[in-house]
Design a protein around this motif. Structure first.
Motif, mmCIF file in Angstrom:
data_model
loop_
_atom_site.group_PDB
_atom_site.id
_atom_site.type_symbol
_atom_site.label_atom_id
_atom_site.label_comp_id
_atom_site.label_asym_id
_atom_site.label_seq_id
_atom_site.Cartn_x
_atom_site.Cartn_y
_atom_site.Cartn_z
ATOM 1 N N THR A 235 0.836 -1.211 0.000
ATOM 2 C CA THR A 235 0.000 0.000 0.000
ATOM 3 C C THR A 235 0.871 1.262 0.000
ATOM 4 O O THR A 235 0.576 2.221 -0.721
ATOM 5 C CB THR A 235 -0.929 -0.001 1.240
ATOM 6 N N ASP A 236 1.950 1.276 0.803
ATOM 7 C CA ASP A 236 2.821 2.466 0.870
ATOM 8 C C ASP A 236 3.462 2.743 -0.488
ATOM 9 O O ASP A 236 3.542 3.887 -0.938
ATOM 10 C CB ASP A 236 3.915 2.277 1.936
ATOM 11 N N ALA A 237 3.939 1.681 -1.145
ATOM 12 C CA ALA A 237 4.571 1.858 -2.467
ATOM 13 C C ALA A 237 3.542 2.342 -3.478
ATOM 14 O O ALA A 237 3.828 3.197 -4.328
ATOM 15 C CB ALA A 237 5.198 0.539 -2.929
ATOM 16 N N MET A 238 2.315 1.831 -3.374
ATOM 17 C CA MET A 238 1.261 2.260 -4.310
ATOM 18 C C MET A 238 0.857 3.712 -4.054
ATOM 19 O O MET A 238 0.542 4.451 -4.986
ATOM 20 C CB MET A 238 0.040 1.343 -4.180
ATOM 21 N N ALA A 239 0.877 4.114 -2.776
ATOM 22 C CA ALA A 239 0.536 5.508 -2.452
ATOM 23 C C ALA A 239 1.574 6.454 -3.071
ATOM 24 O O ALA A 239 1.236 7.542 -3.545
ATOM 25 C CB ALA A 239 0.462 5.697 -0.944
ATOM 26 N N ALA A 240 2.846 6.037 -3.098
ATOM 27 C CA ALA A 240 3.884 6.859 -3.740
ATOM 28 C C ALA A 240 3.696 6.846 -5.257
ATOM 29 O O ALA A 240 3.802 7.883 -5.927
ATOM 30 C CB ALA A 240 5.267 6.329 -3.357
ATOM 31 N N MET A 241 3.370 5.684 -5.803
ATOM 32 C CA MET A 241 3.179 5.550 -7.257
ATOM 33 C C MET A 241 2.018 6.425 -7.747
ATOM 34 O O MET A 241 2.059 6.968 -8.856
ATOM 35 C CB MET A 241 2.917 4.072 -7.585
ATOM 36 N N MET A 242 0.994 6.542 -6.880
ATOM 37 C CA MET A 242 -0.212 7.321 -7.195
ATOM 38 C C MET A 242 0.103 8.790 -7.522
ATOM 39 O O MET A 242 -0.645 9.453 -8.214
ATOM 40 C CB MET A 242 -1.091 7.214 -5.941
ATOM 41 N N GLN A 243 1.235 9.290 -7.008
ATOM 42 C CA GLN A 243 1.635 10.677 -7.292
ATOM 43 C C GLN A 243 2.152 10.801 -8.726
ATOM 44 O O GLN A 243 2.153 11.886 -9.298
ATOM 45 C CB GLN A 243 2.769 11.140 -6.341
ATOM 46 N N ALA A 244 2.601 9.672 -9.316
ATOM 47 C CA ALA A 244 3.228 9.722 -10.637
ATOM 48 C C ALA A 244 2.328 9.183 -11.747
ATOM 49 O O ALA A 244 2.422 9.598 -12.899
ATOM 50 C CB ALA A 244 4.535 8.911 -10.609
ATOM 51 N N GLU A 245 1.465 8.223 -11.428
ATOM 52 C CA GLU A 245 0.573 7.666 -12.453
ATOM 53 C C GLU A 245 -0.754 7.225 -11.841
ATOM 54 O O GLU A 245 -0.854 7.085 -10.619
ATOM 55 C CB GLU A 245 1.265 6.513 -13.195
ATOM 56 N N SER A 246 -1.750 7.010 -12.709
ATOM 57 C CA SER A 246 -3.110 6.767 -12.209
ATOM 58 C C SER A 246 -3.222 5.480 -11.406
ATOM 59 O O SER A 246 -2.694 4.434 -11.795
ATOM 60 C CB SER A 246 -4.099 6.670 -13.369
ATOM 61 N N LEU A 247 -3.932 5.594 -10.308
ATOM 62 C CA LEU A 247 -4.292 4.423 -9.507
ATOM 63 C C LEU A 247 -5.811 4.483 -9.339
ATOM 64 O O LEU A 247 -6.351 5.478 -8.870
ATOM 65 C CB LEU A 247 -3.589 4.489 -8.141
ATOM 66 N N PHE A 248 -6.475 3.413 -9.789
ATOM 67 C CA PHE A 248 -7.935 3.360 -9.706
ATOM 68 C C PHE A 248 -8.374 2.356 -8.651
ATOM 69 O O PHE A 248 -7.621 1.438 -8.288
ATOM 70 C CB PHE A 248 -8.531 2.958 -11.065
ATOM 71 N N GLY A 249 -9.576 2.521 -8.177
ATOM 72 C CA GLY A 249 -10.196 1.544 -7.291
ATOM 73 C C GLY A 249 -11.540 1.164 -7.883
ATOM 74 O O GLY A 249 -12.309 2.041 -8.303
ATOM 75 N N LEU A 250 -11.801 -0.126 -7.981
ATOM 76 C CA LEU A 250 -13.073 -0.603 -8.518
ATOM 77 C C LEU A 250 -13.886 -1.222 -7.388
ATOM 78 O O LEU A 250 -13.444 -2.181 -6.753
ATOM 79 C CB LEU A 250 -12.828 -1.662 -9.597
ATOM 80 N N ARG A 251 -15.032 -0.639 -7.164
ATOM 81 C CA ARG A 251 -15.919 -1.187 -6.133
ATOM 82 C C ARG A 251 -16.736 -2.288 -6.776
ATOM 83 O O ARG A 251 -17.543 -2.026 -7.658
ATOM 84 C CB ARG A 251 -16.817 -0.038 -5.684
ATOM 85 N N TYR A 252 -16.497 -3.529 -6.372
ATOM 86 C CA TYR A 252 -17.161 -4.643 -7.070
ATOM 87 C C TYR A 252 -18.330 -5.180 -6.256
ATOM 88 O O TYR A 252 -18.398 -5.013 -5.042
ATOM 89 C CB TYR A 252 -16.162 -5.761 -7.391
ATOM 90 N N ASP A 253 -19.193 -5.856 -6.997
ATOM 91 C CA ASP A 253 -20.345 -6.489 -6.378
ATOM 92 C C ASP A 253 -19.977 -7.960 -6.210
ATOM 93 O O ASP A 253 -19.762 -8.647 -7.205
ATOM 94 C CB ASP A 253 -21.528 -6.321 -7.354
ATOM 95 N N GLY A 254 -19.834 -8.425 -5.005
ATOM 96 C CA GLY A 254 -19.463 -9.824 -4.831
ATOM 97 C C GLY A 254 -19.110 -10.135 -3.396
ATOM 98 O O GLY A 254 -19.300 -9.313 -2.496
ATOM 99 N N GLN A 255 -18.560 -11.316 -3.212
ATOM 100 C CA GLN A 255 -18.278 -11.801 -1.865
ATOM 101 C C GLN A 255 -16.822 -12.241 -1.758
ATOM 102 O O GLN A 255 -16.314 -12.933 -2.647
ATOM 103 C CB GLN A 255 -19.182 -13.003 -1.596
ATOM 104 N N ARG A 256 -16.170 -11.831 -0.661
ATOM 105 C CA ARG A 256 -14.778 -12.198 -0.425
ATOM 106 C C ARG A 256 -14.747 -13.279 0.647
ATOM 107 O O ARG A 256 -15.328 -13.104 1.717
ATOM 108 C CB ARG A 256 -14.025 -10.957 0.067
ATOM 109 N N HIS A 257 -14.127 -14.404 0.331
ATOM 110 C CA HIS A 257 -13.998 -15.476 1.319
ATOM 111 C C HIS A 257 -12.534 -15.512 1.751
ATOM 112 O O HIS A 257 -11.674 -15.952 0.987
ATOM 113 C CB HIS A 257 -14.378 -16.833 0.717
ATOM 114 N N ASP A 258 -12.258 -15.023 2.963
ATOM 115 C CA ASP A 258 -10.881 -14.980 3.470
ATOM 116 C C ASP A 258 -10.623 -16.300 4.195
ATOM 117 O O ASP A 258 -11.085 -16.503 5.309
ATOM 118 C CB ASP A 258 -10.747 -13.775 4.419
ATOM 119 N N ILE A 259 -9.850 -17.170 3.559
ATOM 120 C CA ILE A 259 -9.716 -18.527 4.074
ATOM 121 C C ILE A 259 -8.765 -18.590 5.273
ATOM 122 O O ILE A 259 -8.769 -19.556 6.026
ATOM 123 C CB ILE A 259 -9.262 -19.485 2.931
ATOM 124 N N GLY A 260 -7.955 -17.547 5.444
ATOM 125 C CA GLY A 260 -7.075 -17.504 6.608
ATOM 126 C C GLY A 260 -7.852 -17.308 7.913
ATOM 127 O O GLY A 260 -7.282 -17.360 8.999
#
Ligand code: G1P
Length: 291
Positions: A235-260
């Motif tokens: 996340t920290d590296a992506m936050a720095a990258m966001m200053q130089a090029e586009s970073l998008f977030g897609l809000r999806y319709d669905g279910q996340r199964h966290d097996i951990g």
């Protein structure tokens, strides 16, 4: 010039799985079954259904069972063929032909950002999908979330992550993104923070185990200091990258199964069990009788 198609995926699967001890001491949590398939096979199938042809798995010492699962098994195939077990043979051949699968070792657990660094040679200068190996994501229409992220990146360039809204008390468990809407369900990120305190969270939109990343991430990972938990945070590296090029977030319709997570693991088994032709009906009857 048209933007490149996303053909490669990275699946980090090296972590200790401490939330799932004692089973995770010798059995990788990614190899836990959802009915009769290991979690990581569902993840690979999502990548393949999204157009991915090459997959790099980042593994560690106790994860050899993952290699075994995807290794060719000519002897077993011959045995099944000789016994006329065509359905099982078919399943095995399908598993083998899913994608070209590669492995790399992460010697020390240094965080998600550290795991991604080991994919540098594999990715080259192409964008790549990143799918966390302990999480299965399902969508109501069956279109894989990874495919939806690829669509955004192949259209707009840059990088894109899958987002799901979480309650305020849970924001400190996730990477949280804030941004401006660019199309229905897609935002352009302006803020991105790893596991913020609720009062410091830019939104309640949490990163949900799926990413498509531009190859520039490797340069930013090299320059990013250790963050939360003394680990190199993607996340920290992506936050720095966001200053130089586009970073998008897609809000999806669905279910996340966290097996951990033990409860989610059991719920996921019920979810996938109910969808099965062979056992779904009997499982539904059994559940009804329980209540
Ligand atoms: C990781 C990421 C976090 C993300 C989460 C779920 O955290 O660092 O940003 O929200 O996966 O995809 P972890 O669950 O490994 O602590």
């Amino acid at each position: 010039m048209p933007l490149p198609r996303v053909r490669k995926a990275v699946i980090p699967a090296a972590g200790y799985g401490t939330r799932f001890l004692p089973i995770s001491k010798a059995v990788p949590k990614e190899m836990l079954p959802l009915v009769d398939k290991p979690v990581i096979q569902y993840v690979v199938e999502e990548a393949v259904a999204s157009g991915i042809t090459d997959i790099l798995m980042v593994i560690s010492r106790s994860k050899r069972a993952i290699e075994e699962h995807f290794a060719p098994a000519a002897d077993l195939e011959m045995e099944l063929e000789a016994k006329g077990r065509t359905a099982e043979l078919e399943q095995l051949r399908e598993l083998q032909s899913l994608a070209r699968i590669h492995f790399v070792w992460q010697p020390k657990m240094g965080g998600l950002g550290d795991a991604v660094k080991y994919a540098k040679t594999f990715a080259g200068d192409e964008p790549f999908a990143l799918l966390l190996g302990d999480t299965v994501v399902t969508t109501p229409d069956g279109k894989p979330v990874t495919r939806q992220l690829c669509d955004v990146v192949e259209q707009h360039g840059g990088s894109c992550v899958a987002l799901q809204e979480v309650s305020e008390d849970k924001v400190s468990r996730y990477g949280i993104m804030g941004g401006e809407p660019v199309q229905p369900n897609v935002i352009r990120a302006t803020q991105f923070v790893e596991k913020p305190k609720p009062a410091e969270a830019p939104s309640r939109l949490a990163v949900s185990a799926r990413y498509v990343l531009s190859a520039s991430i490797f340069d930013f990972l090299d320059r990013t200091p250790k963050g939360k938990g003394g680990e190199l945070q993607l996340t920290d590296a992506m936050a720095a990258m966001m200053q130089a090029e586009s970073l998008f977030g897609l809000r999806y319709d669905g279910q996340r199964h966290d097996i951990g997570n033990k409860l989610d693991f059991i719920k996921a088994n019920v979810h996938f069990g109910l969808q099965r032709e062979d056992i779904g009906g009997a499982l539904r009857d059994w559940l009804k009788a329980l209540t």
